[in-house]
Design a protein around this motif. Structure first.
Motif, PDB file in Angstrom:
ATOM      1  N   TRP A  27     -12.274 -23.999  59.850  1.00 43.21           N
ATOM      2  CA  TRP A  27     -12.260 -25.176  58.975  1.00 43.21           C
ATOM      3  C   TRP A  27     -11.026 -25.276  58.083  1.00 43.21           C
ATOM      4  CZ3 TRP A  27     -12.602 -23.527  53.924  1.00 43.21           C
ATOM      5  CH2 TRP A  27     -13.273 -22.334  53.675  1.00 43.21           C
ATOM      6  N   ALA A  28     -10.196 -24.255  58.056  1.00 42.71           N
ATOM      7  CA  ALA A  28      -8.935 -24.340  57.308  1.00 42.71           C
ATOM      8  C   ALA A  28      -7.970 -23.297  57.849  1.00 42.71           C
ATOM      9  CB  ALA A  28      -9.161 -24.109  55.812  1.00 42.71           C
ATOM     10  N   VAL A  29      -6.678 -23.630  57.777  1.00 41.68           N
ATOM     11  CA  VAL A  29      -5.618 -22.699  58.142  1.00 41.68           C
ATOM     12  C   VAL A  29      -4.592 -22.730  57.023  1.00 41.68           C
ATOM     13  CG1 VAL A  29      -3.829 -22.082  59.805  1.00 41.68           C
ATOM     14  CG2 VAL A  29      -5.962 -23.119  60.607  1.00 41.68           C
ATOM     15  N   ARG A  30      -4.241 -21.557  56.536  1.00 43.48           N
ATOM     16  CA  ARG A  30      -3.181 -21.450  55.526  1.00 43.48           C
ATOM     17  C   ARG A  30      -1.965 -20.847  56.202  1.00 43.48           C
ATOM     18  NH1 ARG A  30      -2.668 -17.787  50.093  1.00 43.48           N
ATOM     19  NH2 ARG A  30      -0.647 -18.635  49.514  1.00 43.48           N
ATOM     20  N   GLY A  31      -0.818 -21.486  56.019  1.00 39.36           N
ATOM     21  CA  GLY A  31       0.434 -20.986  56.558  1.00 39.36           C
ATOM     22  C   GLY A  31       0.741 -21.664  57.871  1.00 39.36           C
ATOM     23  N   PRO A  32       1.898 -21.454  58.414  1.00 38.73           N
ATOM     24  CA  PRO A  32       3.014 -20.770  57.782  1.00 38.73           C
ATOM     25  C   PRO A  32       3.649 -21.664  56.725  1.00 38.73           C
ATOM     26  CG  PRO A  32       3.724 -21.677  59.862  1.00 38.73           C
ATOM     27  CD  PRO A  32       2.250 -21.988  59.729  1.00 38.73           C
ATOM     28  N   SER A  33       4.500 -21.072  55.909  1.00 36.54           N
ATOM     29  CA  SER A  33       5.203 -21.882  54.923  1.00 36.54           C
ATOM     30  C   SER A  33       6.690 -21.843  55.252  1.00 36.54           C
ATOM     31  CB  SER A  33       4.960 -21.350  53.506  1.00 36.54           C
ATOM     32  OG  SER A  33       5.391 -20.020  53.402  1.00 36.54           O
ATOM     33  N   LEU A  34       7.359 -22.935  54.956  1.00 42.66           N
ATOM     34  CA  LEU A  34       8.782 -23.038  55.252  1.00 42.66           C
ATOM     35  C   LEU A  34       9.578 -23.074  53.958  1.00 42.66           C
ATOM     36  CD1 LEU A  34       8.676 -25.780  58.025  1.00 42.66           C
ATOM     37  CD2 LEU A  34       8.754 -23.322  58.326  1.00 42.66           C
ATOM     38  N   ALA A  35      10.637 -22.265  53.888  1.00 45.72           N
ATOM     39  CA  ALA A  35      11.524 -22.294  52.736  1.00 45.72           C
ATOM     40  C   ALA A  35      12.401 -23.549  52.809  1.00 45.72           C
ATOM     41  CB  ALA A  35      12.386 -21.036  52.693  1.00 45.72           C
ATOM     42  N   THR A  36      12.822 -23.904  54.017  1.00 43.84           N
ATOM     43  CA  THR A  36      13.579 -25.130  54.266  1.00 43.84           C
ATOM     44  C   THR A  36      12.979 -25.745  55.520  1.00 43.84           C
ATOM     45  OG1 THR A  36      15.200 -24.127  55.737  1.00 43.84           O
ATOM     46  CG2 THR A  36      15.681 -24.034  53.367  1.00 43.84           C
ATOM     47  N   ALA A  37      13.568 -26.805  55.977  1.00 44.59           N
ATOM     48  CA  ALA A  37      13.034 -27.472  57.171  1.00 44.59           C
ATOM     49  C   ALA A  37      13.050 -26.559  58.396  1.00 44.59           C
ATOM     50  CB  ALA A  37      13.817 -28.738  57.446  1.00 44.59           C
ATOM     51  N   GLY A 109       1.689 -27.164  65.856  1.00 48.43           N
ATOM     52  CA  GLY A 109       0.953 -26.185  66.660  1.00 48.43           C
ATOM     53  C   GLY A 109      -0.146 -25.506  65.866  1.00 48.43           C
ATOM     54  N   VAL A 110       0.172 -25.106  64.635  1.00 47.53           N
ATOM     55  CA  VAL A 110      -0.821 -24.459  63.785  1.00 47.53           C
ATOM     56  C   VAL A 110      -1.973 -25.422  63.488  1.00 47.53           C
ATOM     57  CG1 VAL A 110      -1.196 -23.525  61.463  1.00 47.53           C
ATOM     58  CG2 VAL A 110       0.796 -22.798  62.799  1.00 47.53           C
ATOM     59  N   ALA A 111      -1.657 -26.696  63.295  1.00 45.21           N
ATOM     60  CA  ALA A 111      -2.692 -27.692  62.999  1.00 45.21           C
ATOM     61  C   ALA A 111      -3.705 -27.824  64.144  1.00 45.21           C
ATOM     62  CB  ALA A 111      -2.045 -29.044  62.701  1.00 45.21           C
ATOM     63  N   GLY A 136     -10.958 -26.958  73.716  1.00 43.21           N
ATOM     64  CA  GLY A 136      -9.786 -27.791  73.998  1.00 43.21           C
ATOM     65  C   GLY A 136      -8.644 -27.013  74.617  1.00 43.21           C
ATOM     66  N   ASP A 137      -8.919 -25.854  75.216  1.00 38.98           N
ATOM     67  CA  ASP A 137      -7.906 -25.044  75.905  1.00 38.98           C
ATOM     68  C   ASP A 137      -6.762 -24.631  74.972  1.00 38.98           C
ATOM     69  OD1 ASP A 137      -6.921 -23.595  78.033  1.00 38.98           O
ATOM     70  OD2 ASP A 137      -6.010 -25.320  79.044  1.00 38.98           O
ATOM     71  N   VAL A 138      -7.128 -24.230  73.746  1.00 38.39           N
ATOM     72  CA  VAL A 138      -6.173 -23.733  72.752  1.00 38.39           C
ATOM     73  C   VAL A 138      -6.487 -22.264  72.487  1.00 38.39           C
ATOM     74  CG1 VAL A 138      -5.409 -23.946  70.344  1.00 38.39           C
ATOM     75  CG2 VAL A 138      -5.903 -26.001  71.689  1.00 38.39           C
ATOM     76  N   ALA A 139      -5.448 -21.455  72.348  1.00 40.08           N
ATOM     77  CA  ALA A 139      -5.643 -20.027  72.068  1.00 40.08           C
ATOM     78  C   ALA A 139      -4.637 -19.558  71.021  1.00 40.08           C
ATOM     79  CB  ALA A 139      -5.479 -19.199  73.334  1.00 40.08           C
ATOM     80  N   LEU A 140      -5.065 -18.603  70.205  1.00 44.40           N
ATOM     81  CA  LEU A 140      -4.192 -17.895  69.274  1.00 44.40           C
ATOM     82  C   LEU A 140      -4.128 -16.461  69.761  1.00 44.40           C
ATOM     83  CD1 LEU A 140      -2.561 -17.497  66.631  1.00 44.40           C
ATOM     84  CD2 LEU A 140      -4.768 -17.050  65.499  1.00 44.40           C
ATOM     85  N   ARG A 141      -2.916 -15.952  69.952  1.00 47.21           N
ATOM     86  CA  ARG A 141      -2.725 -14.582  70.410  1.00 47.21           C
ATOM     87  C   ARG A 141      -1.945 -13.796  69.365  1.00 47.21           C
ATOM     88  NH1 ARG A 141      -0.990 -16.682  76.356  1.00 47.21           N
ATOM     89  NH2 ARG A 141      -3.087 -17.288  77.003  1.00 47.21           N
ATOM     90  N   LEU A 142      -2.482 -12.634  69.005  1.00 46.22           N
ATOM     91  CA  LEU A 142      -1.826 -11.728  68.066  1.00 46.22           C
ATOM     92  C   LEU A 142      -1.406 -10.479  68.833  1.00 46.22           C
ATOM     93  CD1 LEU A 142      -4.367 -11.848  65.090  1.00 46.22           C
ATOM     94  CD2 LEU A 142      -2.534 -13.446  65.639  1.00 46.22           C
ATOM     95  N   PHE A 143      -0.200  -9.985  68.554  1.00 37.47           N
ATOM     96  CA  PHE A 143       0.356  -8.860  69.296  1.00 37.47           C
ATOM     97  C   PHE A 143       0.642  -7.696  68.362  1.00 37.47           C
ATOM     98  CE2 PHE A 143       1.688 -12.898  71.136  1.00 37.47           C
ATOM     99  CZ  PHE A 143       1.139 -12.800  72.402  1.00 37.47           C
TER     100      PHE A 143
END
Length: 175
Positions: A27-37, A109-111, A136-143
């Motif tokens: 229900w919520a995602v925090r990050g990533p944050s961008l210092a510039t564009a 992508g994060v959204a 919806g055929d979306v996956a998050l992979r952590l390595f």
């Protein structure tokens, strides 16, 4: 008790916690944050999954989504210092590296994760990589990492239990 027994118990606890998130909505995602564009300030993601538990006092840190300012998640998944990638229909759409992807920006992508139900998970390999599969055929992979750093790779928190996955597949549970 030997270290292998303890490691096995922590790994099974990790799987139990993640199993509890299957069928729940992120229900919520925090990050990533961008210092510039184009420059990352942080590539860490925090996924809020499951029940929304009201906070006694709102969290006031800037950049935190309103839902996380007012509620704790029953399950939090944090990418910590690990590499991650978001994939949709077999194509990379975002990663920790902020590089060009097959489609869209890192933030787009994060959204994709927010509002989707977790269908399954897999913890695998000697470094305890994680794959979360969403509707919806979306996956998050952590390595996991094999490097010399001592920082945390990723962690989950459910209630007062936190399970850390560290470099070289190290596991630690704490309350």
């Amino acid at each position: 008790m030997n270290g292998g027994d303890e490691r096995g118990r922590v790994l099974e606890s990790l799987r139990d916690v993640l199993r509890g998130g299957v069928g729940s909505v992120c229900w919520a995602v925090r990050g990533p944050s961008l210092a510039t564009a184009s420059e990352p300030a942080s590539s860490t993601l925090l996924l809020a999954v499951g029940e929304r538990i009201p906070r006694d006092e709102p969290y006031t840190e800037p950049g935190v989504p309103w839902a996380l300012r007012t509620h704790f998640p029953s399950l939090a998944i944090n990418t910590g210092g690990t590499a991650w990638r978001i994939v949709r229909a077999g194509r990379s759409v975002a990663s920790w590296r902020y590089e060009a992807h097959d489609e869209g920006s890192v933030l787009e992508g994060v959204a994709l994760l927010e509002g989707r139900r977790i269908e399954s998970f897999r913890v695998f390999g000697p470094l305890h990589d994680l794959e979360l599969r969403f509707e919806g055929d979306v996956a998050l992979r952590l390595f996991g990492h094999r490097g010399r750093h001592e920082r945390l790779d990723w962690f989950v928190r459910a209630g007062d239990l936190r399970i850390d996955v560290g470099p070289h597949g190290a596991l630690r549970a704490r309350r």
